[in-house]
Design a protein around this motif. Structure first.
Motif, mmCIF file in Angstrom:
data_model
loop_
_atom_site.group_PDB
_atom_site.id
_atom_site.type_symbol
_atom_site.label_atom_id
_atom_site.label_comp_id
_atom_site.label_asym_id
_atom_site.label_seq_id
_atom_site.Cartn_x
_atom_site.Cartn_y
_atom_site.Cartn_z
ATOM 1 N N GLN A 90 4.022 1.235 -98.908
ATOM 2 C CA GLN A 90 5.223 1.585 -99.652
ATOM 3 C C GLN A 90 5.063 1.096 -101.082
ATOM 4 N N LEU A 91 5.550 1.871 -102.036
ATOM 5 C CA LEU A 91 5.574 1.437 -103.433
ATOM 6 C C LEU A 91 6.895 0.749 -103.771
ATOM 7 N N ASP A 92 7.907 1.024 -102.960
ATOM 8 C CA ASP A 92 9.220 0.409 -103.143
ATOM 9 C C ASP A 92 9.267 -0.888 -102.342
ATOM 10 N N LEU A 93 9.542 -2.000 -103.008
ATOM 11 C CA LEU A 93 9.492 -3.304 -102.347
ATOM 12 C C LEU A 93 10.532 -3.413 -101.235
ATOM 13 N N ALA A 94 11.740 -2.947 -101.489
ATOM 14 C CA ALA A 94 12.793 -3.047 -100.477
ATOM 15 C C ALA A 94 12.408 -2.295 -99.209
ATOM 16 N N LYS A 95 11.844 -1.104 -99.360
ATOM 17 C CA LYS A 95 11.417 -0.327 -98.202
ATOM 18 C C LYS A 95 10.228 -0.990 -97.507
ATOM 19 N N ALA A 96 9.362 -1.618 -98.302
ATOM 20 C CA ALA A 96 8.167 -2.249 -97.742
ATOM 21 C C ALA A 96 8.507 -3.411 -96.824
ATOM 22 N N VAL A 97 9.528 -4.187 -97.167
ATOM 23 C CA VAL A 97 9.841 -5.392 -96.395
ATOM 24 C C VAL A 97 10.930 -5.157 -95.353
ATOM 25 N N ALA A 98 11.582 -4.018 -95.399
ATOM 26 C CA ALA A 98 12.672 -3.737 -94.466
ATOM 27 C C ALA A 98 12.175 -3.764 -93.025
ATOM 28 N N GLY A 99 12.808 -4.568 -92.192
ATOM 29 C CA GLY A 99 12.454 -4.624 -90.779
ATOM 30 C C GLY A 99 11.204 -5.405 -90.456
ATOM 31 N N ALA A 102 0.796 -12.002 -101.325
ATOM 32 C CA ALA A 102 -0.628 -12.154 -101.636
ATOM 33 C C ALA A 102 -0.925 -11.748 -103.075
ATOM 34 N N THR A 103 0.078 -11.848 -103.923
ATOM 35 C CA THR A 103 -0.078 -11.546 -105.342
ATOM 36 C C THR A 103 -0.678 -12.751 -106.071
ATOM 37 N N PRO A 104 -1.100 -12.591 -107.333
ATOM 38 C CA PRO A 104 -1.498 -13.755 -108.133
ATOM 39 C C PRO A 104 -0.388 -14.797 -108.180
ATOM 40 N N THR A 105 -0.766 -16.032 -108.428
ATOM 41 C CA THR A 105 0.130 -17.180 -108.303
ATOM 42 C C THR A 105 1.429 -17.048 -109.096
ATOM 43 N N LEU A 106 1.359 -16.673 -110.345
ATOM 44 C CA LEU A 106 2.574 -16.592 -111.146
ATOM 45 C C LEU A 106 3.458 -15.420 -110.732
ATOM 46 N N ILE A 107 2.849 -14.324 -110.307
ATOM 47 C CA ILE A 107 3.623 -13.179 -109.833
ATOM 48 C C ILE A 107 4.312 -13.510 -108.515
ATOM 49 N N ALA A 108 3.724 -14.428 -107.746
ATOM 50 C CA ALA A 108 4.328 -14.831 -106.475
ATOM 51 C C ALA A 108 5.728 -15.400 -106.683
ATOM 52 N N VAL A 109 5.959 -16.048 -107.811
ATOM 53 C CA VAL A 109 7.292 -16.573 -108.125
ATOM 54 C C VAL A 109 8.281 -15.422 -108.247
ATOM 55 N N ASP A 110 7.889 -14.366 -108.930
ATOM 56 C CA ASP A 110 8.750 -13.189 -109.074
ATOM 57 C C ASP A 110 9.004 -12.539 -107.720
ATOM 58 N N MET A 111 7.985 -12.532 -106.856
ATOM 59 C CA MET A 111 8.145 -11.972 -105.518
ATOM 60 C C MET A 111 9.186 -12.754 -104.719
ATOM 61 N N ALA A 123 14.487 -13.012 -102.107
ATOM 62 C CA ALA A 123 15.713 -13.777 -101.832
ATOM 63 C C ALA A 123 16.903 -12.859 -101.581
ATOM 64 N N THR A 124 16.871 -11.665 -102.137
ATOM 65 C CA THR A 124 17.982 -10.719 -101.949
ATOM 66 C C THR A 124 17.614 -9.563 -101.021
ATOM 67 N N LEU A 125 16.373 -9.560 -100.528
ATOM 68 C CA LEU A 125 15.909 -8.398 -99.754
ATOM 69 C C LEU A 125 15.694 -8.667 -98.273
ATOM 70 N N VAL A 126 15.437 -9.917 -97.889
ATOM 71 C CA VAL A 126 15.109 -10.181 -96.486
ATOM 72 C C VAL A 126 16.087 -11.180 -95.869
ATOM 73 N N PRO A 127 16.377 -11.024 -94.589
ATOM 74 C CA PRO A 127 17.249 -11.974 -93.895
ATOM 75 C C PRO A 127 16.463 -13.207 -93.467
ATOM 76 N N ILE A 171 10.177 -14.066 -91.660
ATOM 77 C CA ILE A 171 9.368 -15.184 -92.149
ATOM 78 C C ILE A 171 8.680 -14.786 -93.452
ATOM 79 N N ILE A 172 8.770 -15.645 -94.445
ATOM 80 C CA ILE A 172 8.077 -15.432 -95.718
ATOM 81 C C ILE A 172 6.969 -16.479 -95.822
ATOM 82 N N THR A 173 5.770 -16.015 -96.091
ATOM 83 C CA THR A 173 4.660 -16.935 -96.316
ATOM 84 C C THR A 173 3.826 -16.402 -97.474
ATOM 85 N N ASP A 174 2.793 -17.125 -97.861
ATOM 86 C CA ASP A 174 2.014 -16.721 -99.028
ATOM 87 C C ASP A 174 0.577 -17.212 -98.887
#
Length: 300
Positions: free
Chosen positions: A55-64, A71-80, A85-89, A93-96
């Motif tokens: 998926q190119l859309d992040l919300a659709k990618a993580v849904a369900g 697995a993004t570069p370190t500084l981009i991981a902060v943005d992820m 924080a607003t997309l997943v219940p 589980i969130i890991t990196d």
């Protein structure tokens, strides 16, 4: 083993892609979804058997998803983290896989208002000077350590699931406090990369650079191999772990200056003592590694 239906991997480069392919090979999840900004890369990931879909859309990618792996570069991981924080219940589980943990822990507290129980920060001690989806290797983590840095607030169930995920890839999983992780990695990984980049950059600026590189011996090639690593990734790591890295740079600089003074003053005893201590320490390190590979000692 954990019952996992869907895993989403955010960025399918070397680490994220290798994890995804290893998990697919072991049937750890029913579906593995890739997310990224470059559709051509994601399509190539499907061709290589790295992911099941994308998926190119992040919300659709993580849904369900049961697990989301940043697995993004370190500084981009902060943005992820901020977006997740607003997309997943809390059930997701969130890991990196980032090389620095302290900045992510601070970011998590800011974006979630606390350390979320579903966040399990982790770092596989594996890699290559190669990068990108073409470098993916499903055996990359076999007999390599993965450091998890859970907090007191982290769910035991989440830790168990992430542990299972990494063990399926053949990795040895250990836990460590966040601060200790960043200090250890600054010394054993981040500093060596900075030194390799600095040495190659310094020598490349010399008039005699062609002869320097033409006649470089094995030691130079071995030490500077890591200077072929992704500059953007290591730029991010250096800035994210600046305090611990600067501490290690200062320590090394003091030692190098001391050795320089010994050479300048022909202080044979100091030179010999430095080299002898270093050899003894390196020999001990090699012995420890050999015993670990033979399974005669534990991580503890």
């Amino acid at each position: 083993m954990a019952n996992v239906n869907r895993i989403t991997v955010l960025a399918v480069g070397l680490i994220g892609g290798s994890l995804a392919k290893a998990l697919r090979a072991k049937g750890f999840a029913h579906e593995i979804v890739g997310w990224g900004r470059n559709e051509q890369t994601l399509q190539r990931a499907i061709e290589l058997g790295v992911i099941d879909s994308y998926q190119l859309d992040l919300a659709k990618a993580v849904a369900g998803s049961d697990i989301v792996v940043i697995a993004t570069p370190t500084l981009i991981a902060v943005d992820m983290l901020q977006q997740l924080a607003t997309l997943v219940p809390e059930s997701t589980i969130i890991t990196d896989v980032a090389s620095v943990k302290g900045n992510l822990l601070i970011a998590a507290k800011e974006f979630f208002g606390k350390v979320p129980p579903n966040l399990v920060l982790g770092h596989p001690i594996a890699g290559s000077e190669k990068s990108g989806v073409e470098a993916v290797n499903e055996k990359l983590f076999i007999n390599h350590r993965v450091i998890l840095t859970p907090s007191e607030e982290t769910s035991i169930a989440a830790i168990s699931t992430v542990t299972d995920m990494w063990q399926v890839t053949g990795a040895d999983v250990v836990t460590m406090p966040v601060d200790e992780h960043d200090e250890v990695l600054a010394a054993t990984s981040h500093l060596p990369h900075v030194l390799a980049y600095a040495l190659v950059d310094a020598l490349a600026g010399q008039k005699e650079q062609q002869n320097i590189f033409n006649f470089a011996a094995g030691g130079f090639r071995d030490f500077t191999r890591i200077a072929s690593s992704d500059p953007k990734m290591w730029h991010d790591i250096a800035l994210a772990n600046d305090k611990a890295l600067l501490k290690m740079i200062d320590l090394f600089s003091a030692q190098l200056n001391s050795l320089r003074d010994a050479i300048a003053t022909a202080d044979s005893e100091s030179i010999t003592e430095c080299f002898t201590r270093a050899k003894a320490a390196r020999d001990h390190f090699s012995d420890v590694l050999s015993k670990q590979q033979l399974g005669t000692i534990t991580d503890e």
